[in-house]
Write a protein that holds these residues in place. Structure first.
Motif, PDB file in Angstrom:
ATOM      1  N   GLU A  14      -5.849   1.367  11.133  1.00 33.75           N
ATOM      2  CA  GLU A  14      -5.855   1.351   9.667  1.00 33.75           C
ATOM      3  C   GLU A  14      -4.425   1.413   9.129  1.00 33.75           C
ATOM      4  OE1 GLU A  14      -8.026   3.632   5.957  1.00 33.75           O
ATOM      5  OE2 GLU A  14      -8.586   4.132   7.998  1.00 33.75           O
ATOM      6  N   VAL A  15      -3.577   2.206   9.751  1.00 32.44           N
ATOM      7  CA  VAL A  15      -2.171   2.285   9.348  1.00 32.44           C
ATOM      8  C   VAL A  15      -1.505   0.928   9.560  1.00 32.44           C
ATOM      9  CG1 VAL A  15       0.063   3.331   9.871  1.00 32.44           C
ATOM     10  CG2 VAL A  15      -1.980   4.755   9.792  1.00 32.44           C
ATOM     11  N   LEU A  16      -1.735   0.327  10.720  1.00 36.32           N
ATOM     12  CA  LEU A  16      -1.149  -0.983  11.002  1.00 36.32           C
ATOM     13  C   LEU A  16      -1.644  -2.038  10.012  1.00 36.32           C
ATOM     14  CD1 LEU A  16      -1.295  -0.969  14.902  1.00 36.32           C
ATOM     15  CD2 LEU A  16       0.749  -0.846  13.456  1.00 36.32           C
ATOM     16  N   HIS A  17      -2.915  -1.968   9.672  1.00 39.03           N
ATOM     17  CA  HIS A  17      -3.475  -2.908   8.703  1.00 39.03           C
ATOM     18  C   HIS A  17      -2.765  -2.774   7.359  1.00 39.03           C
ATOM     19  CE1 HIS A  17      -6.400  -5.378   6.603  1.00 39.03           C
ATOM     20  NE2 HIS A  17      -6.545  -4.395   5.736  1.00 39.03           N
ATOM     21  N   ARG A  18      -2.563  -1.557   6.921  1.00 31.54           N
ATOM     22  CA  ARG A  18      -1.878  -1.317   5.642  1.00 31.54           C
ATOM     23  C   ARG A  18      -0.429  -1.797   5.695  1.00 31.54           C
ATOM     24  NH1 ARG A  18      -4.598   2.256   2.143  1.00 31.54           N
ATOM     25  NH2 ARG A  18      -6.414   3.229   3.098  1.00 31.54           N
ATOM     26  N   LEU A  19       0.245  -1.557   6.811  1.00 29.29           N
ATOM     27  CA  LEU A  19       1.636  -1.997   6.942  1.00 29.29           C
ATOM     28  C   LEU A  19       1.745  -3.518   6.968  1.00 29.29           C
ATOM     29  CD1 LEU A  19       2.981   0.618   9.510  1.00 29.29           C
ATOM     30  CD2 LEU A  19       3.574   0.422   7.076  1.00 29.29           C
ATOM     31  N   ARG A  20       0.811  -4.166   7.630  1.00 33.52           N
ATOM     32  CA  ARG A  20       0.828  -5.638   7.662  1.00 33.52           C
ATOM     33  C   ARG A  20       0.543  -6.211   6.273  1.00 33.52           C
ATOM     34  NH1 ARG A  20      -1.797  -4.971  13.055  1.00 33.52           N
ATOM     35  NH2 ARG A  20      -0.101  -5.336  14.520  1.00 33.52           N
ATOM     36  N   ARG A  21      -0.351  -5.574   5.541  1.00 32.65           N
ATOM     37  CA  ARG A  21      -0.633  -6.012   4.172  1.00 32.65           C
ATOM     38  C   ARG A  21       0.634  -5.874   3.329  1.00 32.65           C
ATOM     39  NH1 ARG A  21      -4.943  -2.648   1.631  1.00 32.65           N
ATOM     40  NH2 ARG A  21      -6.242  -3.697   3.148  1.00 32.65           N
ATOM     41  N   ALA A  22       1.318  -4.752   3.450  1.00 38.62           N
ATOM     42  CA  ALA A  22       2.557  -4.544   2.701  1.00 38.62           C
ATOM     43  C   ALA A  22       3.610  -5.572   3.112  1.00 38.62           C
ATOM     44  CB  ALA A  22       3.078  -3.123   2.917  1.00 38.62           C
ATOM     45  N   GLN A  23       3.661  -5.891   4.389  1.00 39.93           N
ATOM     46  CA  GLN A  23       4.615  -6.890   4.880  1.00 39.93           C
ATOM     47  C   GLN A  23       4.349  -8.245   4.220  1.00 39.93           C
ATOM     48  OE1 GLN A  23       4.223  -7.834   9.070  1.00 39.93           O
ATOM     49  NE2 GLN A  23       6.414  -8.213   9.239  1.00 39.93           N
ATOM     50  N   GLY A  24       3.087  -8.622   4.132  1.00 40.42           N
ATOM     51  CA  GLY A  24       2.726  -9.878   3.472  1.00 40.42           C
ATOM     52  C   GLY A  24       3.056  -9.861   1.991  1.00 40.42           C
ATOM     53  N   SER A  47       5.619  -3.461  -7.229  1.00 35.34           N
ATOM     54  CA  SER A  47       4.886  -2.208  -7.385  1.00 35.34           C
ATOM     55  C   SER A  47       3.720  -2.139  -6.399  1.00 35.34           C
ATOM     56  CB  SER A  47       4.377  -2.088  -8.820  1.00 35.34           C
ATOM     57  OG  SER A  47       3.573  -0.945  -8.970  1.00 35.34           O
ATOM     58  N   ALA A  48       3.049  -3.256  -6.185  1.00 30.62           N
ATOM     59  CA  ALA A  48       1.937  -3.296  -5.220  1.00 30.62           C
ATOM     60  C   ALA A  48       2.444  -3.031  -3.807  1.00 30.62           C
ATOM     61  CB  ALA A  48       1.232  -4.651  -5.284  1.00 30.62           C
ATOM     62  N   VAL A  49       3.619  -3.567  -3.468  1.00 33.44           N
ATOM     63  CA  VAL A  49       4.207  -3.321  -2.148  1.00 33.44           C
ATOM     64  C   VAL A  49       4.521  -1.839  -1.982  1.00 33.44           C
ATOM     65  CG1 VAL A  49       6.202  -3.745  -0.657  1.00 33.44           C
ATOM     66  CG2 VAL A  49       5.195  -5.633  -1.943  1.00 33.44           C
ATOM     67  N   THR A  50       5.128  -1.259  -3.000  1.00 31.68           N
ATOM     68  CA  THR A  50       5.473   0.164  -2.963  1.00 31.68           C
ATOM     69  C   THR A  50       4.228   1.016  -2.774  1.00 31.68           C
ATOM     70  OG1 THR A  50       7.379  -0.231  -4.389  1.00 31.68           O
ATOM     71  CG2 THR A  50       6.590   2.032  -4.248  1.00 31.68           C
ATOM     72  N   HIS A  51       3.179   0.696  -3.510  1.00 26.87           N
ATOM     73  CA  HIS A  51       1.920   1.437  -3.398  1.00 26.87           C
ATOM     74  C   HIS A  51       1.337   1.305  -1.988  1.00 26.87           C
ATOM     75  CE1 HIS A  51      -1.787   3.313  -4.742  1.00 26.87           C
ATOM     76  NE2 HIS A  51      -2.459   2.318  -4.199  1.00 26.87           N
TER      77      HIS A  51
END
Length: 94
Positions: A14-24, A47-51
């Protein structure tokens, strides 16, 4: 001296999923800046990336805390953090 508990890739998906989403999202922000998009649009996406990064950080710390609590119950926790250390970890994400 204790050694830190390594990350468990299987339980941290789940952490990796969130980090990959932020990367995108960050890649999209970079593209927006490069193409000269309106400042308001860029800031909204930034702001979405920061969140997303904050959510990943909180999830990461909470997973580690839970893992250590469970390990401590059976006497195998190698990464004991004091209350002050935990507070600093959480506050560093704010």
């Amino acid at each position: 001296m204790t050694t830190p508990t390594p990350f468990d890739v299987n339980s941290d998906t789940e952490v990796l999923h969130r980090l990959r989403r932020a990367q995108g999202q960050l890649a999209a922000v970079i593209s927006m800046v490069e193409s000269g998009r309106e400042c308001r649009e860029v800031v909204t996406q930034l702001s979405a990336v920061t969140h997303a990064l904050h959510r990943a950080g909180f999830k990461l710390v909470s997973h580690q805390l839970r893992r250590c609590i469970l390990d401590e119950q059976d006497g195998t926790c190698a990464d004991r953090l004091t209350e002050d250390q935990l507070e600093k970890l959480f506050l560093s994400l704010a």
